[in-house]
Structure formats: structure tokens, C-alpha cells
Design an enzyme around this catalytic site. Sequence first.
Site, PDB file in Angstrom:
ATOM      1  N   GLU A 167       0.724   3.823   1.944  1.00 56.20           N
ATOM      2  CA  GLU A 167       1.126   4.265   3.281  1.00 56.20           C
ATOM      3  C   GLU A 167       2.403   3.569   3.737  1.00 56.20           C
ATOM      4  OE1 GLU A 167      -1.785   3.246   2.205  1.00 56.20           O
ATOM      5  OE2 GLU A 167      -3.462   4.116   3.290  1.00 56.20           O
ATOM      6  N   CYS A 226       0.834  -1.206   0.000  1.00 52.71           N
ATOM      7  CA  CYS A 226       0.000   0.000   0.000  1.00 52.71           C
ATOM      8  C   CYS A 226       0.869   1.257   0.000  1.00 52.71           C
ATOM      9  CB  CYS A 226      -0.878   0.043   1.244  1.00 52.71           C
ATOM     10  SG  CYS A 226      -2.099  -1.256   1.356  1.00 52.71           S
TER      11      CYS A 226
HETATM   12  N1  THU Z   1      -4.266   0.398  -1.078  1.00 47.59           N
HETATM   13  C1  THU Z   1      -3.431   1.358  -0.569  1.00 47.59           C
HETATM   14  O1  THU Z   1      -2.462   1.770  -1.232  1.00 47.59           O
HETATM   15  N2  THU Z   1      -3.686   1.830   0.677  1.00 47.59           N
HETATM   16  C2  THU Z   1      -4.696   1.379   1.497  1.00 47.59           C
HETATM   17  O2  THU Z   1      -4.791   1.791   2.647  1.00 47.59           O
HETATM   18  C3  THU Z   1      -5.646   0.395   0.991  1.00 47.59           C
HETATM   19  C4  THU Z   1      -5.396  -0.138  -0.359  1.00 47.59           C
HETATM   20  C5  THU Z   1      -3.990  -0.144  -2.417  1.00 47.59           C
HETATM   21  C6  THU Z   1      -3.500  -1.557  -2.427  1.00 47.59           C
HETATM   22  C7  THU Z   1      -3.904  -2.014  -3.815  1.00 47.59           C
HETATM   23  O3  THU Z   1      -2.857  -1.700  -4.709  1.00 47.59           O
HETATM   24  C8  THU Z   1      -5.104  -1.171  -4.152  1.00 47.59           C
HETATM   25  O4  THU Z   1      -5.155  -0.131  -3.185  1.00 47.59           O
HETATM   26  C9  THU Z   1      -6.424  -1.923  -4.139  1.00 47.59           C
HETATM   27  O5  THU Z   1      -6.622  -2.565  -2.949  1.00 47.59           O
END
Ligand code: THU
Length: 143
Positions: A61, A59
Amino acid sequence: MANLSPDIFLKLHTAAESAAGKSYAPYSGFRVGAALFFDDGIVTAGCNVENVSYSLTICAERTALVRAIAENGSARKIVAIAVINLNKAASPPCGACLQMLSEFVAPDAVICFPTDSGMVEKQFRELLPFAFTDWKTDDDARG
Ligand code: THU
């Protein structure tokens, strides 16, 4: 935004948006950016990086967090976080990211993220009131 100064919010939002523009999200199409504001004034941003295995996806973050530590060490505290996405969707940070960030946030850290009714600002501890912490006591042998 409740507590975050408009200046800092804008700085974080801009950094998160720029990072989201570099997102690698060919599988979900969901392009996320996150920016961390540290107590020494440095802002570090990251984007989500997906993988064909799906489960190895990182993710935005956590990308921002590991980047910040790799670049500037782990002695500083995060005082504000902004999460955005380029899909005009709600995207509160996931539990895994909250747990990982929890080790580096100041007690009053705030976090801004998009909801169905726009950006909201919350205290970090509101989102993860029971973060897992070190289970060992001072009497336990460490290592
Ligand atoms: N994702 C994030 O980057 N941050 C989050 O807090 C939740 C989900 C991303 C992971 C994945 O690449 C996409 O969002 C779909 O889940």
C-alpha cells in the site's frame, strides 16, 4: 462489493494482482499487491518490498502511494483502494499503511481487501476512524 462499480473493482484488482506478481518477499513469502484509484481516473499499483533487516520492509500500500505521488504529484485524492495477495490469505491493510494513506484519501474513499470470507469493501474511515492529524492549531507557529 457494496459501492465500487464492477468495472473499477476489476481494474483495481487486476492492477493489484499484477503488482503482487512483482513482489519481493523472500523472507515472509507473502506476496501483496495494492492499487489506488485517484479522482483523476489514474490507477497506481505497488507491491511489498522486503529487506533482510525485516524492519525496513515496505508494504504494498505504501509502495503504491509513494509511487503515485512521485509520478503524479500530491494534489489528487484517492477514491478507492484494492489490496490483494497471492497467498489466498486474509490481508487487511496494516495500521501504518492506513495512517499514511489517510492523508490522501477522499472523505468517502472505499477499500477492498481479502478476508477469510472473501473480498470485502469498507469505507476507509471505518478502518481508521481516528487517524492522527496535524496537532497544530491555526494560532500555532508552523515550521
Ligand atoms: N504487508 C503488506 O504489503 N501490506 C500490509 O498491509 C500488511 C503486510 C507485507 C509486508 C511483508 O512484506 C509481508 O506482508 C508480511 O508481513
